[in-house]
Design a protein around this motif. Structure first.
Motif, PDB file in Angstrom:
ATOM      1  N   TYR A   4       0.806  -1.204   0.000  1.00 40.74           N
ATOM      2  CA  TYR A   4       0.000   0.000   0.000  1.00 40.74           C
ATOM      3  C   TYR A   4       0.845   1.264   0.000  1.00 40.74           C
ATOM      4  CZ  TYR A   4      -2.895  -3.709   1.942  1.00 40.74           C
ATOM      5  OH  TYR A   4      -3.525  -4.900   2.163  1.00 40.74           O
ATOM      6  N   SER A   5       0.480   2.223  -0.835  1.00 44.32           N
ATOM      7  CA  SER A   5       1.114   3.537  -0.803  1.00 44.32           C
ATOM      8  C   SER A   5       0.280   4.518  -0.003  1.00 44.32           C
ATOM      9  CB  SER A   5       1.309   4.071  -2.226  1.00 44.32           C
ATOM     10  OG  SER A   5       0.053   4.195  -2.881  1.00 44.32           O
ATOM     11  N   SER A   6      -0.970   4.158   0.273  1.00 44.32           N
ATOM     12  CA  SER A   6      -1.835   4.991   1.107  1.00 44.32           C
ATOM     13  C   SER A   6      -2.888   4.100   1.730  1.00 44.32           C
ATOM     14  CB  SER A   6      -2.523   6.084   0.274  1.00 44.32           C
ATOM     15  OG  SER A   6      -3.499   5.514  -0.583  1.00 44.32           O
ATOM     16  N   ALA A 289      -1.818   6.301   8.781  1.00 40.05           N
ATOM     17  CA  ALA A 289      -1.103   7.475   8.291  1.00 40.05           C
ATOM     18  C   ALA A 289       0.037   7.116   7.350  1.00 40.05           C
ATOM     19  CB  ALA A 289      -0.556   8.276   9.474  1.00 40.05           C
ATOM     20  N   MET A 290       0.669   5.971   7.552  1.00 41.83           N
ATOM     21  CA  MET A 290       1.869   5.639   6.783  1.00 41.83           C
ATOM     22  C   MET A 290       1.946   4.151   6.465  1.00 41.83           C
ATOM     23  SD  MET A 290       4.480   6.591   9.905  1.00 41.83           S
ATOM     24  CE  MET A 290       3.679   7.426  11.266  1.00 41.83           C
ATOM     25  N   PRO A 291       0.971   3.605   5.746  1.00 42.29           N
ATOM     26  CA  PRO A 291       0.963   2.162   5.454  1.00 42.29           C
ATOM     27  C   PRO A 291       2.149   1.702   4.629  1.00 42.29           C
ATOM     28  CG  PRO A 291      -0.671   3.323   4.114  1.00 42.29           C
ATOM     29  CD  PRO A 291      -0.178   4.300   5.134  1.00 42.29           C
ATOM     30  N   GLU A 292       2.769   2.624   3.903  1.00 38.37           N
ATOM     31  CA  GLU A 292       3.905   2.250   3.055  1.00 38.37           C
ATOM     32  C   GLU A 292       5.125   1.817   3.869  1.00 38.37           C
ATOM     33  OE1 GLU A 292       4.412   6.570   4.080  1.00 38.37           O
ATOM     34  OE2 GLU A 292       2.735   5.260   3.484  1.00 38.37           O
ATOM     35  N   SER A 336       8.576  -2.603   6.691  1.00 30.37           N
ATOM     36  CA  SER A 336       9.101  -2.985   5.379  1.00 30.37           C
ATOM     37  C   SER A 336      10.628  -3.030   5.348  1.00 30.37           C
ATOM     38  CB  SER A 336       8.582  -2.037   4.291  1.00 30.37           C
ATOM     39  OG  SER A 336       8.958  -0.693   4.574  1.00 30.37           O
ATOM     40  N   SER A 337      11.293  -2.316   6.273  1.00 29.97           N
ATOM     41  CA  SER A 337      12.759  -2.328   6.345  1.00 29.97           C
ATOM     42  C   SER A 337      13.180  -1.662   7.651  1.00 29.97           C
ATOM     43  CB  SER A 337      13.365  -1.548   5.168  1.00 29.97           C
ATOM     44  OG  SER A 337      13.016  -0.171   5.253  1.00 29.97           O
ATOM     45  N   ASP A 338      14.460  -1.760   7.974  1.00 27.46           N
ATOM     46  CA  ASP A 338      14.988  -1.066   9.160  1.00 27.46           C
ATOM     47  C   ASP A 338      14.834   0.445   8.993  1.00 27.46           C
ATOM     48  OD1 ASP A 338      15.689  -3.495  10.253  1.00 27.46           O
ATOM     49  OD2 ASP A 338      17.803  -3.359   9.663  1.00 27.46           O
ATOM     50  N   LYS A 343      12.023   5.635  10.240  1.00 28.79           N
ATOM     51  CA  LYS A 343      11.149   6.715   9.778  1.00 28.79           C
ATOM     52  C   LYS A 343       9.856   6.743  10.572  1.00 28.79           C
ATOM     53  CE  LYS A 343       9.127   8.768   5.614  1.00 28.79           C
ATOM     54  NZ  LYS A 343       8.964   8.657   4.139  1.00 28.79           N
ATOM     55  N   PHE A 344       9.315   5.557  10.870  1.00 28.37           N
ATOM     56  CA  PHE A 344       8.118   5.460  11.703  1.00 28.37           C
ATOM     57  C   PHE A 344       8.341   6.148  13.047  1.00 28.37           C
ATOM     58  CE2 PHE A 344       6.566   3.089  15.405  1.00 28.37           C
ATOM     59  CZ  PHE A 344       5.185   3.255  15.279  1.00 28.37           C
ATOM     60  N   ILE A 345       9.448   5.812  13.698  1.00 29.90           N
ATOM     61  CA  ILE A 345       9.736   6.385  15.012  1.00 29.90           C
ATOM     62  C   ILE A 345       9.890   7.904  14.911  1.00 29.90           C
ATOM     63  CG2 ILE A 345      11.474   6.502  16.856  1.00 29.90           C
ATOM     64  CD1 ILE A 345      11.890   3.477  16.452  1.00 29.90           C
ATOM     65  N   HIS A 346      10.574   8.374  13.873  1.00 29.10           N
ATOM     66  CA  HIS A 346      10.756   9.816  13.691  1.00 29.10           C
ATOM     67  C   HIS A 346       9.415  10.520  13.483  1.00 29.10           C
ATOM     68  CE1 HIS A 346      12.136  13.662  12.147  1.00 29.10           C
ATOM     69  NE2 HIS A 346      11.439  13.453  11.037  1.00 29.10           N
TER      70      HIS A 346
END
Length: 353
Positions: A4-6, A289-292, A336-338, A343-346
């Motif tokens: 998903y991109s959104s 908010a950020m499924p990608e 999806s990656s480290d 980025k999620f945490i930020h």
């Protein structure tokens, strides 16, 4: 890799009464149980609502991992500070089958007594609105599959409503639930009570009968965010560094500055001292908010164990558990990656949604 991109991609096309209306906004009902991490979920949904990414219909508080009236007072204050005081805050009458220990629940009282939050005042009703009746009314007036039900608590209140009004099931397009443990141990603290098992996660264990009923008797799309993914998002470390940095940045909005201070003190004073604490609920809510940033979900056949020895375990078919049903669930096991986790945490720490 993420599918998903959104979040709209995940919702897919709906009919004229569905959640993907001309505005393309999901209609979200949030059910939470008053823990520190639940309120980060409130922030995420409020920011998305103000940016017109979702239609945040209301927030239902369950008296689960919290203490009344503190959980309600905090929720009212967060809505005021976030500029969403018009979105209703409601209290469910649901009671947990297995009550959270008081040593967990008092975190809410400690949060309410944080100086910045305690000194802030806003209008509050003398009596809370009935969350169960409100949920029923919202579903009755909703279009088919138009509601996204985001839950960071037990499914008790939802099961109660659907058991008495099963025709309302068709109004819910999907459930996003922070719950369960698949390939990792559960989070029942056996130092508190040695009789607890090591497989159950608290949002399931709080009411395994309600969870099992939803799994067996409904066909609502279930998106589950278990400890397998949630345990990968610690509070200590990058998250706390960035949350603290937020308090020192210039902020023209006094309410935002106050909220930054409250969030920092809540996590620093309450959560960091508990080394097992993770951004459990935030992982589930932030998916909208950020499924990608999330790896594609695994489709699993699950059943909720309701017998005493392994009560609350979300067992996978083939694990040796006997069950009268097996429910297909979309289980989000990882980011999806480290880099996506970082980025999620930020984004969560800086409230950037």
């Amino acid at each position: 890799m993420s599918l998903y991109s959104s979040f709209d991609d995940m919702l897919g096309p709906c009919d004229s009464n569905g959640s993907n209306s001309a505005s393309g906004k999901a209609k979200v009902i949030f059910a939470q149980d008053g823990g520190v991490d639940d309120y980060m979920g409130t922030i995420i949904l409020a920011e998305m609502h103000k940016k017109k990414k979702i239609d945040f219909l209301g927030e239902i508080v369950l008296n689960g991992d919290s203490v009344l009236p503190y959980s309600m007072e905090i929720t009212y204050k967060f809505h005021a500070l976030l500029g969403i005081a018009d979105i209703p805050v409601l209290l469910s009458k649901a009671r947990m089958y297995n009550a959270f220990p008081y040593c967990y629940r008092r975190d809410t009282m400690n949060m309410a007594n944080i100086d910045t939050l305690a000194e802030f005042s806003c209008p509050m009703p003398k009596e809370p609105l009935d969350g169960d009746e409100w949920l029923r009314e919202q579903l009755q007036s909703a279009g088919e599959k138009s509601i996204t039900y985001v839950c960071t608590a037990s499914l008790t209140n939802l099961a109660d409503v659907l058991q008495s009004s099963p025709e309302l099931e068709r109004k819910i397009g999907s459930i996003i639930w922070m719950a369960g443990a698949v390939n990792v141990k559960g989070n029942l603290d056996r130092e508190i009570y040695k009789g607890w098992n090591d497989k159950a996660e608290w949002n399931v264990f709080a009411d395994p009968l309600a969870a099992s009923w939803i799994f067996e008797h409904t066909a609502i799309e279930m998106n589950m965010f278990p400890l397998d993914i949630a345990d990968k998002a610690p509070v200590d470390g990058q998250f706390m560094i960035e949350v603290e940095q937020q308090t020192s940045r210039e902020c023209s909005d006094p309410n935002r500055a106050m909220l930054n201070d409250i969030v920092y003190k809540a996590y620093k004073d309450i959560c960091v001292s508990q080394p097992y604490y993770r951004l459990w609920d935030t992982v589930a809510v932030a998916f909208l908010a950020m499924p990608e940033l999330y790896a594609s979900p695994e489709r699993m056949q699950l059943a909720v164990v309701t017998t005493s020895e392994q009560e609350g375990w979300t067992a996978v078919r083939g694990s040796g558990v006997e069950s009268s049903y097996w429910r297909e669930v979309k289980v989000f096991m990882d980011f999806s990656s480290d880099q996506a986790l970082e980025k999620f945490i930020h984004l969560v720490a800086t409230h950037t949604f």
